[in-house]
Design an enzyme around this catalytic site. Sequence first.
Site, mmCIF file in Angstrom:
data_model
loop_
_atom_site.group_PDB
_atom_site.id
_atom_site.type_symbol
_atom_site.label_atom_id
_atom_site.label_comp_id
_atom_site.label_asym_id
_atom_site.label_seq_id
_atom_site.Cartn_x
_atom_site.Cartn_y
_atom_site.Cartn_z
ATOM 1 N N ASP A 1 0.783 -1.490 0.377
ATOM 2 C CA ASP A 1 -0.079 0.072 -0.109
ATOM 3 C C ASP A 1 1.146 1.484 -0.508
ATOM 4 O O ASP A 1 1.556 1.991 1.079
ATOM 5 C CB ASP A 1 -0.727 0.226 0.817
ATOM 6 C CG ASP A 1 -1.950 1.091 1.106
ATOM 7 O OD1 ASP A 1 -1.276 2.305 0.890
ATOM 8 O OD2 ASP A 1 -2.988 0.994 1.434
ATOM 9 N N HIS A 2 1.533 1.822 -1.610
ATOM 10 C CA HIS A 2 2.236 2.985 -1.689
ATOM 11 C C HIS A 2 2.062 4.010 -0.306
ATOM 12 O O HIS A 2 2.844 4.783 -0.134
ATOM 13 C CB HIS A 2 2.434 3.048 -3.170
ATOM 14 C CG HIS A 2 1.576 4.078 -3.563
ATOM 15 N ND1 HIS A 2 0.627 3.669 -3.391
ATOM 16 C CD2 HIS A 2 2.019 5.003 -3.482
ATOM 17 C CE1 HIS A 2 -0.070 4.795 -4.019
ATOM 18 N NE2 HIS A 2 0.930 6.131 -4.073
ATOM 19 N N HIS B 1 -5.689 2.175 1.220
ATOM 20 C CA HIS B 1 -5.623 3.373 1.240
ATOM 21 C C HIS B 1 -5.699 4.258 2.500
ATOM 22 O O HIS B 1 -5.119 4.561 3.505
ATOM 23 C CB HIS B 1 -4.982 5.447 -0.111
ATOM 24 C CG HIS B 1 -4.010 4.311 -0.861
ATOM 25 N ND1 HIS B 1 -3.564 2.930 -1.114
ATOM 26 C CD2 HIS B 1 -4.412 4.545 -2.301
ATOM 27 C CE1 HIS B 1 -3.040 2.892 -1.850
ATOM 28 N NE2 HIS B 1 -4.225 3.230 -3.290
HETATM 29 C C1 BG6 Z 1 -3.701 4.883 -6.461
HETATM 30 C C2 BG6 Z 1 -4.377 4.602 -7.218
HETATM 31 O O1 BG6 Z 1 -3.425 3.209 -5.953
HETATM 32 O O2 BG6 Z 1 -2.658 5.479 -6.171
HETATM 33 C C3 BG6 Z 1 -4.819 5.300 -8.191
HETATM 34 O O3 BG6 Z 1 -4.538 3.618 -7.893
HETATM 35 C C4 BG6 Z 1 -4.080 6.694 -7.607
HETATM 36 O O4 BG6 Z 1 -6.287 5.707 -9.114
HETATM 37 C C5 BG6 Z 1 -2.767 6.911 -6.760
HETATM 38 O O5 BG6 Z 1 -3.902 7.646 -8.355
HETATM 39 C C6 BG6 Z 1 -2.197 8.516 -6.443
HETATM 40 O O6 BG6 Z 1 -1.177 8.029 -5.707
HETATM 41 P P1 BG6 Z 1 -0.617 8.957 -5.333
HETATM 42 O O7 BG6 Z 1 0.530 8.806 -4.559
HETATM 43 O O8 BG6 Z 1 -0.398 9.677 -6.622
HETATM 44 O O9 BG6 Z 1 -0.967 10.049 -4.550
#
Ligand code: BG6
Length: 494
Positions: A177-178, A240
Site C-alpha cells: 500500500d504505497h 489507502h
Molecule cells: C493508486 C490508485 O493506488 O493511488 C490511483 O490506484 C491513484 O488511482 C494513486 O491515482 C494515487 O497515489 P499518489 O501517490 O499519487 O497519491
Amino acid sequence: SKEKIALFTIFGGTGDLAQRKLYPSLFKLYQKGYLQDHFAVIGTARRPWTDEHYHEVISDSLADLDADQKDVDQFASHFYYQSHDVTDAQHYMTLKKLSEKLDAQYGLQGNRIFYLAMAPNFFGTIAQHLRSENILTDNGFNRVIIEKPFGHDYASAKELNDHLTATFNEDQIYRIDHYLGKEMIQNITAIRFGNNIWESLWNNRYIDNVQITLSEKLGVEERAVYYDNSGALRDMVQNHILQILSLLTMDQPVEFTEKDIDVEKVKALRSLRPLKPEEVATNFVRGQYGAGDDGVKAYRDEDKISPDSNTDSFVAGKIMIDNYRWSGVPFYVRTGKRLTDKFTRIDVVFKRPVVNIFNHEDVLENDDASTRLDPNILTINVEPTEGFELRMNAKAVGQGFATTPVKLNYSHDAEATAGSPEAYERLLHDALNGDATNFTHWQEVADSWKFVDVIQKYWDEHQPDFPNYRPGTMGPDAADELLHKDGHRWVYRN
Ligand code: BG6
C-alpha cells in the site's frame, strides 16, 4: 555493511509500474549503496525482449534522474530479461536455471524477492509454480511483494490469499500500500506516540471529528480499463484511506514493531461500525464527473470507459468507530478524480471551548457558530506540502479585546524532502530488510474489504444519478451535505 543481497524476479517487468516506480527506486537504492555488487534482477513478461533491449528500457526509465551514464550502465548490467508465460511450467524451469546461474555469478546466497507487478488473476498461478517447480530456495530468504489490487471484494481477496499462503507464509508476503511508504503517513505514529499533548487529547472527549481527504486533479488517464471495474471506493478507500484511518485511531502499540502495530491496526479496523445496507445512502456519497467548461471530458466520454458506466470517480463517507476512545466521533473521508487539486491532508478538528467568555452575552442570546470560538484544528499535510498546521485562537493585536484565529505552521523544508526516499524506494528497502511494518497484513485487508463490500453491494443494486459533479470542484453537493446535516463542514473547501 549496509549492502543487501538478493535476486529480484519481477513479473510484469515490461509494465508501466516497473518502469515508472520500480527501476528508479532500485537505482536509488543502488546509488545509496544498499545494492552494490550482490544483486541481480530478472524481468519477466510475455514480450520477447533481448537483454540489450531490456537495458535500454532500464536506462530510459532513469532518464529523469539525471544520473551519470556510467552508473546507469553498470546498474543496468545487473538486469536480465526472460520472456515468460506464467501458465507454462516449462518456463519456470528456465527461470529456475537462470536464477541459479545468477545466484552463483553474483553470490546471492539464495535470497529471493519475487515482485508481482501484473494482473492479479495470475498471482495464484505464479505462486503455485514457484513452489511446484522448486524455485524457492532453502538457503536464503524468499519473499513475495504483491501489488494492489488485493482482490475486488472480500471473497476474491480471500481466494487470492489462500493461493498465496499455499506457497508463502504470512511473514513472507509483502502487500504493497504505497501510502504507507509516504513520509507523512509514517509521521502519524511519530506525532501521536511521541507527544503527550496529542495522545492525551486523542479521543472523543476532545476531538469533534476527523477528516481525511485524498484529492486528485487528473482523470482516469491510461488506467481506464482497471479503474472502470474498480471505482474510487475500491481503488482508494478500501486500502489507502482505511489504512490511514487505522493509524489515526489505533491504540498505542506495546513496542514499535511490525507485530505490535498490526495487532492495534486490526483492533481499530474491527471496531469500525459496519453499515447496514439501508444506512449506505445516508452515510456514503458517490460521484462521477461530467464534462468541464474547458474541454475536459466527462468520465463516461473518456477513452475505454463505457458510455453508460456507473463507476464512482468520487466517494465521500462518514465512518463511526465503536469503542471507548472513539464512540461518537465521525471520521469523514473523501477521495476522487478531477477535483480541485492534487493533495492529501488529514484534519483533526477539536471540540470548541465550552464557553466563549469573550463574547458571553452574544453566545447566550443566539447560540450560532459565529459567536462561538473557532475549534483548534491540527492538519497533517501529507502531499504536496509535508508538514503540520495548528489553528488556535489568540488575542487580536491592539487596543481592546478581540480574539482571532492564528496558525502555527511547520513544513519540512524542500531540501530535506527532495533527498528523502520516495514511497517505493522505502518499501523496497523495507522488504530487503525483512521489515513488513509498512505493508498491509492479511487481517487488515480482510476487515477493510468486509466494511467496503456492504457499500459496494448497495451501490451495485441501486442506480446512481450520474454525472453529478463538475471537474475542478470537490465533488457533488451531497458530499458537503453529509457534514452539514451533522453540523460540521469540510475544513478544506473550494
Ligand atoms: C493508486 C490508485 O493506488 O493511488 C490511483 O490506484 C491513484 O488511482 C494513486 O491515482 C494515487 O497515489 P499518489 O501517490 O499519487 O497519491
